[in-house]
Design an enzyme around this catalytic site. Structure first.
Site, PDB file in Angstrom:
ATOM      1  N   HIS A 104     -10.702   6.055   9.856  1.00  0.00           N
ATOM      2  CA  HIS A 104     -11.014   4.959   8.112  1.00  0.00           C
ATOM      3  C   HIS A 104     -10.012   3.787   7.339  1.00  0.00           C
ATOM      4  CE1 HIS A 104      -8.303   8.825   5.845  1.00  0.00           C
ATOM      5  NE2 HIS A 104      -7.308   7.356   6.081  1.00  0.00           N
ATOM      6  N   GLU A 163     -14.643   6.283   4.651  1.00  0.00           N
ATOM      7  CA  GLU A 163     -14.787   7.227   5.687  1.00  0.00           C
ATOM      8  C   GLU A 163     -15.788   7.192   6.372  1.00  0.00           C
ATOM      9  OE1 GLU A 163     -11.971   9.061   6.383  1.00  0.00           O
ATOM     10  OE2 GLU A 163     -11.904  10.523   4.922  1.00  0.00           O
ATOM     11  N   ASN A 181      -9.778   9.405  12.372  1.00  0.00           N
ATOM     12  CA  ASN A 181     -10.684   9.450  12.268  1.00  0.00           C
ATOM     13  C   ASN A 181     -11.426   7.379  11.978  1.00  0.00           C
ATOM     14  OD1 ASN A 181     -10.764   8.686   9.771  1.00  0.00           O
ATOM     15  ND2 ASN A 181     -11.719  10.513   8.639  1.00  0.00           N
ATOM     16  N   ASP A 214      -5.357   2.305  -3.482  1.00  0.00           N
ATOM     17  CA  ASP A 214      -6.988   4.139  -3.217  1.00  0.00           C
ATOM     18  C   ASP A 214      -5.888   5.181  -3.484  1.00  0.00           C
ATOM     19  OD1 ASP A 214      -5.017   4.500  -0.736  1.00  0.00           O
ATOM     20  OD2 ASP A 214      -6.985   4.463  -0.154  1.00  0.00           O
TER      21      ASP A 214
HETATM   22  C1  F6R Z   1      -3.093   4.502   2.401  1.00  0.00           C
HETATM   23  C2  F6R Z   1      -4.590   4.308   2.833  1.00  0.00           C
HETATM   24  C3  F6R Z   1      -4.750   4.857   4.577  1.00  0.00           C
HETATM   25  C4  F6R Z   1      -3.750   5.118   5.304  1.00  0.00           C
HETATM   26  C5  F6R Z   1      -4.187   6.151   7.019  1.00  0.00           C
HETATM   27  C6  F6R Z   1      -2.902   6.143   7.588  1.00  0.00           C
HETATM   28  O1  F6R Z   1      -3.068   3.983   1.126  1.00  0.00           O
HETATM   29  O2  F6R Z   1      -5.373   4.014   2.576  1.00  0.00           O
HETATM   30  O3  F6R Z   1      -6.240   4.307   4.869  1.00  0.00           O
HETATM   31  O4  F6R Z   1      -3.120   4.312   5.525  1.00  0.00           O
HETATM   32  O5  F6R Z   1      -4.644   7.438   6.210  1.00  0.00           O
HETATM   33  O6  F6R Z   1      -2.254   7.034   6.996  1.00  0.00           O
HETATM   34  P1  F6R Z   1      -0.143   7.338   7.495  1.00  0.00           P
HETATM   35  O7  F6R Z   1       0.061   5.982   7.477  1.00  0.00           O
HETATM   36  O8  F6R Z   1      -0.262   8.192   6.569  1.00  0.00           O
HETATM   37  O9  F6R Z   1      -1.147   7.698   9.127  1.00  0.00           O
END
Ligand code: F6R
Length: 254
Positions: A138, A143, A136, A67
């Protein structure tokens, strides 16, 4: 699904890096799906250690990131392209033309999504997809929703996601409201999925995602359907799981 729990974060990161390195070593034309965020930075550090010891080369590897924020110039320090350069790409022999990250500064994000999907399709199946987990539920920036989208698309980030990511910006107002994310279909098509989750704040969502009903309201719950899912947890993130579900740490990392 195989779940491993590590009391030592460094061993968890090492195990993840070794799994990635093994795929790179074993495949003639490996394709890696990569993630950003706070969780995998230690994994990339350990992967760099393996690279610097001369045990793995990236000159035949292709990468696709999950992403990217929409609306930030690529040079912004918090874009995911900046993150990947800083934590991995600037330090390894991965040819730049084999790196794929959605272009969040593209004037027509919908067109960029189509381009990204074409590149994914041309490359073939991802050998190993690295994932973190949102508070959440995702994965990528897919989401929670009544429905999920199979292919790459523009997504409105949830207030919870923007709040969680505000720690990387000067204020929450600077966190982009939209992102481009690989779709759930592309993620689930990967041959192997490596989900890494750390911290007590994610213990509940880990339990829901891995043992609760499969629902688009918790996108990570769809991972339960994947035959090649490996989950690496620290002790805090694993706290709400039935210990019987957890395999002992892999000996290569101990
Ligand atoms: C990042 C991504 C997100 C993160 C998730 C957890 O490329 O795709 O799904 O893996 O938001 O983020 P952290 O590791 O910062 O808690």
């Amino acid at each position: 699904m195989r779940i491993e729990m590590y009391t030592d974060q460094s061993l968890l990161d090492e195990r993840a890096a070794q799994l990635i390195a093994d795929v790179v070593k074993e495949s003639a034309q490996p394709i890696l799906g990569l993630a950003t965020g706070g969780t995998p930075t230690g994994v990339y550090d350990k992967l760099l250690n393996i690279y610097r010891k001369g045990e793995v080369s990236f000159n035949h590897v292709t990468t696709f990131n999950l992403d990217e924020y929409v609306g930030l110039p690529a040079s912004h320090p918090e874009t995911y392209v900046s993150y990947m350069n800083k934590h991995l790409f600037d330090h390894i022999n991965l040819p730049k033309d084999r790196i794929h990250i959605p272009d969040g500064s593209h004037p027509n994000p919908a067109e960029e999504c189509l381009r990204y999907d074409r590149a994914l399709e041309e490359a073939g199946r991802i050998d190993l997809q690295l994932l973190g987990l949102g508070h959440n539920g995702h994965i990528g920036f897919n989401e929670p929703n009544k429905t999920l989208i199979r292919s790459t698309h523009v997504v409105e980030l949830s207030p919870q996601t923007r709040e969680a990511n505000a720690r990387f910006f000067d204020s929450i107002d600077e966190v982009p409201k939209k992102a481009i994310t690989m779709g759930i279909g592309s993620i689930l098509q990967a041959k192997q999925i490596l989900l890494i989750v750390k911290g007590a704040a994610k213990a509940d969502i880990v339990k829901e995602a891995l043992t609760g009903p499969i629902t688009t309201e918790i996108p990570a719950s769809l991972l339960q359907t994947h035959p090649g899912l490996i989950v690496l947890l620290d002790r805090e993130a694993a706290a709400k799981l039935d210990p019987a579900m957890i395999a002992p740490p892999c000996s290569s990392a101990t």
